[in-house]
Every structure is written in structure tokens, then in C-alpha cells.
Scaffold this motif. Sequence first.
Motif, PDB file in Angstrom:
ATOM      1  N   ALA A 103       7.588 -25.352 -36.577  1.00 14.78           N
ATOM      2  CA  ALA A 103       7.019 -24.670 -35.417  1.00 14.78           C
ATOM      3  C   ALA A 103       6.306 -25.628 -34.472  1.00 14.78           C
ATOM      4  O   ALA A 103       5.829 -25.205 -33.418  1.00 14.78           O
ATOM      5  CB  ALA A 103       6.042 -23.586 -35.868  1.00 14.78           C
ATOM      6  N   TRP A 104       6.248 -26.906 -34.830  1.00 13.07           N
ATOM      7  CA  TRP A 104       5.573 -27.874 -33.972  1.00 13.07           C
ATOM      8  C   TRP A 104       6.352 -28.066 -32.665  1.00 13.07           C
ATOM      9  O   TRP A 104       7.584 -28.044 -32.649  1.00 13.07           O
ATOM     10  CB  TRP A 104       5.460 -29.222 -34.672  1.00 13.07           C
ATOM     11  N   GLY A 105       5.639 -28.273 -31.600  1.00  7.23           N
ATOM     12  CA  GLY A 105       6.261 -28.607 -30.324  1.00  7.23           C
ATOM     13  C   GLY A 105       6.890 -27.444 -29.585  1.00  7.23           C
ATOM     14  O   GLY A 105       7.530 -27.652 -28.549  1.00  7.23           O
ATOM     15  N   LEU A 106       6.717 -26.225 -30.078  1.00  9.10           N
ATOM     16  CA  LEU A 106       7.341 -25.054 -29.458  1.00  9.10           C
ATOM     17  C   LEU A 106       6.335 -24.197 -28.689  1.00  9.10           C
ATOM     18  O   LEU A 106       6.701 -23.138 -28.171  1.00  9.10           O
ATOM     19  CB  LEU A 106       8.045 -24.205 -30.522  1.00  9.10           C
ATOM     20  N   GLY A 107       5.096 -24.618 -28.637  1.00  8.60           N
ATOM     21  CA  GLY A 107       4.094 -23.908 -27.850  1.00  8.60           C
ATOM     22  C   GLY A 107       3.373 -22.787 -28.565  1.00  8.60           C
ATOM     23  O   GLY A 107       2.479 -22.165 -27.976  1.00  8.60           O
ATOM     24  N   TYR A 108       3.723 -22.534 -29.827  1.00  8.73           N
ATOM     25  CA  TYR A 108       3.073 -21.424 -30.542  1.00  8.73           C
ATOM     26  C   TYR A 108       1.582 -21.707 -30.770  1.00  8.73           C
ATOM     27  O   TYR A 108       0.740 -20.814 -30.612  1.00  8.73           O
ATOM     28  CB  TYR A 108       3.754 -21.180 -31.884  1.00  8.73           C
ATOM     29  N   ALA A 109       1.257 -22.932 -31.167  1.00  7.61           N
ATOM     30  CA  ALA A 109      -0.145 -23.270 -31.430  1.00  7.61           C
ATOM     31  C   ALA A 109      -0.972 -23.184 -30.151  1.00  7.61           C
ATOM     32  O   ALA A 109      -2.109 -22.703 -30.164  1.00  7.61           O
ATOM     33  CB  ALA A 109      -0.241 -24.664 -32.037  1.00  7.61           C
ATOM     34  N   THR A 110      -0.407 -23.629 -29.046  1.00  6.91           N
ATOM     35  CA  THR A 110      -1.114 -23.543 -27.765  1.00  6.91           C
ATOM     36  C   THR A 110      -1.342 -22.092 -27.375  1.00  6.91           C
ATOM     37  O   THR A 110      -2.430 -21.717 -26.919  1.00  6.91           O
ATOM     38  CB  THR A 110      -0.318 -24.266 -26.670  1.00  6.91           C
ATOM     39  N   GLU A 111      -0.327 -21.258 -27.572  1.00  6.47           N
ATOM     40  CA  GLU A 111      -0.443 -19.830 -27.246  1.00  6.47           C
ATOM     41  C   GLU A 111      -1.548 -19.174 -28.082  1.00  6.47           C
ATOM     42  O   GLU A 111      -2.364 -18.403 -27.565  1.00  6.47           O
ATOM     43  CB  GLU A 111       0.900 -19.151 -27.501  1.00  6.47           C
ATOM     44  N   MET A 112      -1.580 -19.494 -29.372  1.00  4.28           N
ATOM     45  CA  MET A 112      -2.626 -18.949 -30.234  1.00  4.28           C
ATOM     46  C   MET A 112      -4.000 -19.469 -29.815  1.00  4.28           C
ATOM     47  O   MET A 112      -4.980 -18.724 -29.753  1.00  4.28           O
ATOM     48  CB  MET A 112      -2.345 -19.320 -31.694  1.00  4.28           C
ATOM     49  N   THR A 142      -2.192 -30.434 -29.056  1.00  7.17           N
ATOM     50  CA  THR A 142      -2.439 -29.026 -28.751  1.00  7.17           C
ATOM     51  C   THR A 142      -3.830 -28.844 -28.146  1.00  7.17           C
ATOM     52  O   THR A 142      -4.001 -28.137 -27.145  1.00  7.17           O
ATOM     53  CB  THR A 142      -2.313 -28.166 -30.024  1.00  7.17           C
ATOM     54  N   LEU A 143      -4.831 -29.462 -28.742  1.00  4.40           N
ATOM     55  CA  LEU A 143      -6.195 -29.350 -28.219  1.00  4.40           C
ATOM     56  C   LEU A 143      -6.285 -29.885 -26.798  1.00  4.40           C
ATOM     57  O   LEU A 143      -6.972 -29.311 -25.935  1.00  4.40           O
ATOM     58  CB  LEU A 143      -7.164 -30.094 -29.133  1.00  4.40           C
ATOM     59  N   GLU A 144      -5.593 -30.967 -26.529  1.00 10.76           N
ATOM     60  CA  GLU A 144      -5.600 -31.533 -25.177  1.00 10.76           C
ATOM     61  C   GLU A 144      -4.898 -30.612 -24.189  1.00 10.76           C
ATOM     62  O   GLU A 144      -5.346 -30.452 -23.044  1.00 10.76           O
ATOM     63  CB  GLU A 144      -4.956 -32.920 -25.197  1.00 10.76           C
ATOM     64  N   ARG A 145      -3.793 -29.974 -24.623  1.00  9.60           N
ATOM     65  CA  ARG A 145      -3.108 -29.019 -23.740  1.00  9.60           C
ATOM     66  C   ARG A 145      -4.001 -27.818 -23.445  1.00  9.60           C
ATOM     67  O   ARG A 145      -3.919 -27.232 -22.351  1.00  9.60           O
ATOM     68  CB  ARG A 145      -1.793 -28.560 -24.370  1.00  9.60           C
ATOM     69  N   LEU A 146      -4.814 -27.438 -24.401  1.00 11.75           N
ATOM     70  CA  LEU A 146      -5.746 -26.325 -24.196  1.00 11.75           C
ATOM     71  C   LEU A 146      -6.876 -26.690 -23.241  1.00 11.75           C
ATOM     72  O   LEU A 146      -7.614 -25.809 -22.781  1.00 11.75           O
ATOM     73  CB  LEU A 146      -6.340 -25.880 -25.533  1.00 11.75           C
ATOM     74  N   GLY A 147      -7.030 -27.980 -22.961  1.00 17.64           N
ATOM     75  CA  GLY A 147      -8.104 -28.423 -22.086  1.00 17.64           C
ATOM     76  C   GLY A 147      -9.367 -28.814 -22.820  1.00 17.64           C
ATOM     77  O   GLY A 147     -10.386 -29.118 -22.192  1.00 17.64           O
ATOM     78  N   MET A 148      -9.328 -28.806 -24.160  1.00 17.04           N
ATOM     79  CA  MET A 148     -10.512 -29.193 -24.919  1.00 17.04           C
ATOM     80  C   MET A 148     -10.772 -30.684 -24.735  1.00 17.04           C
ATOM     81  O   MET A 148      -9.848 -31.494 -24.672  1.00 17.04           O
ATOM     82  CB  MET A 148     -10.348 -28.838 -26.401  1.00 17.04           C
ATOM     83  N   ARG A 149     -12.045 -31.026 -24.626  1.00 18.20           N
ATOM     84  CA  ARG A 149     -12.431 -32.407 -24.335  1.00 18.20           C
ATOM     85  C   ARG A 149     -12.931 -33.120 -25.582  1.00 18.20           C
ATOM     86  O   ARG A 149     -13.650 -32.532 -26.393  1.00 18.20           O
ATOM     87  CB  ARG A 149     -13.517 -32.426 -23.260  1.00 18.20           C
ATOM     88  N   LEU A 150     -12.523 -34.389 -25.715  1.00 19.55           N
ATOM     89  CA  LEU A 150     -12.983 -35.203 -26.835  1.00 19.55           C
ATOM     90  C   LEU A 150     -14.469 -35.489 -26.651  1.00 19.55           C
ATOM     91  O   LEU A 150     -14.888 -36.080 -25.651  1.00 19.55           O
ATOM     92  CB  LEU A 150     -12.191 -36.504 -26.894  1.00 19.55           C
ATOM     93  N   LYS A 151     -15.263 -35.046 -27.622  1.00 15.00           N
ATOM     94  CA  LYS A 151     -16.714 -35.169 -27.542  1.00 15.00           C
ATOM     95  C   LYS A 151     -17.231 -36.363 -28.319  1.00 15.00           C
ATOM     96  O   LYS A 151     -18.287 -36.920 -28.015  1.00 15.00           O
ATOM     97  CB  LYS A 151     -17.358 -33.878 -28.064  1.00 15.00           C
ATOM     98  N   GLY A 152     -16.506 -36.768 -29.347  1.00 10.51           N
ATOM     99  CA  GLY A 152     -16.945 -37.890 -30.164  1.00 10.51           C
ATOM    100  C   GLY A 152     -16.229 -37.886 -31.490  1.00 10.51           C
ATOM    101  O   GLY A 152     -15.127 -37.332 -31.623  1.00 10.51           O
ATOM    102  N   ALA A 153     -16.824 -38.510 -32.481  1.00  5.16           N
ATOM    103  CA  ALA A 153     -16.260 -38.585 -33.830  1.00  5.16           C
ATOM    104  C   ALA A 153     -17.339 -38.210 -34.836  1.00  5.16           C
ATOM    105  O   ALA A 153     -18.531 -38.361 -34.572  1.00  5.16           O
ATOM    106  CB  ALA A 153     -15.719 -39.975 -34.105  1.00  5.16           C
TER     107      ALA A 153
END
Length: 200
Positions: A108-117, A148-159
Motif C-alpha cells: 500500500a506504500w506510495g498509493l496515497g492511502y497513508a496521506t488520505e488517512m 507521508t508526514l512531509e506531504r501532510l505539511g508536518m514540519r520537522l521539529k527536531g530529534a
Amino acid sequence: MALNEAWGPMASGRLFLRAPTVADLDRLQQIQADALTQRVKPGPATRQSSLEQLQTWQLHWQRWGFGCWALSADAQEGGELLGFGGLMWQSVDGRQSLCLSLLFHPQAWGLGYATEMGQLALELAFQHLHAPAVLALVRPTDLPTRRTLERLGMRLKGALADLPGQAPSLLFEMTPAHLAHCRQQQAQQAPASAFGALSA
């Protein structure tokens, strides 16, 4: 604690989302034990460890009325599960935080399902839970989840050094204000994209 029907079971776009049940154990273990899953999300994949994960999700649903969904395709109940994902309260750096998690079968990777969820989960987090932020922890090796997180617009905050003896996890964040900004940008880009298609 019961919430409203916004958390399912429900159809949304191409997905059917519901709370996980004990009948999902075999599929969960299959996903966790898959060689590609282990490459990006290394960890235990025994039947016992999968059962413990499933029970953790179920307890969260019982306490909070929401949690990680079991997701199938084509918005139809009863189809083969693509994976699991959603929102859970977790301790992050000593504080309880609302976190987004993703666990999909490699097919299911790369098909947009994770982004949709993920889009649905973020909307519910801010509209129904009124969360000040949603976090996501991802292993450095887990490029599919990071994309997926980057496509959602989530920003890298740190580690965050959350697993002893392993490289720090990457910490992503989304806030209501940033989500609204992302949606505004998408709306501005849509007319331009439509004009370009008409002009082609």
C-alpha cells in the motif's frame, strides 16, 4: 469515554476506517513481520508482540473513544486491511502529546492511502479534540512515513532519543495554524493548476 461518530466506523474517500479487533491480529503480525516493514520499522514481530500492540490500541479506544484505525480500501467494510494508523496519546519527552502513527503493508506504500488517512486524522484532531498540536515520531530509516508526514505539511521539529541504543527518532509537528496555512496554499495553487491544464 465515547466520542461522536466522527471516529467511525466510517467510509472516507477511498478508505473504510474502524477500531481494530482481535480478528486483525494475523494481518497486523503479517505487516510487522514483512521484510520491507522490518527494513524501515525494525522491531519485534512475534505473535505475542503483535497481540500486545493490538491490545494497547484497543485499550486506548476504550479509554478515549478514538485511536489507531484499522483501514481497508475502496471504502468498504470487510476488505483486506491496508494497515493501521491514527491518533493516540503518547508520552513524548516526558509530556502527554497527541501523536499520529502509520503502519501500512508495503503493497500500500506510495498509493496515497497513508496521506488520505493522515489528512482525516489531523482534521479530527483539531476540529473535535481541539488539540494544540499533533506530533509524529519516525525512525530515521523510515523514509515512506517521513515522506507521508512531509506531504501532510508536518514540519520537522527536531530529534528525540526515545529508544536506548538506537539513533534518535525524528520529531514532526502540525499545529492548527500551520494546517490552515497549508490549506490556504493548496487553494491558491489549485486555480493555477486548473488554468495550466486548460491552456495545455
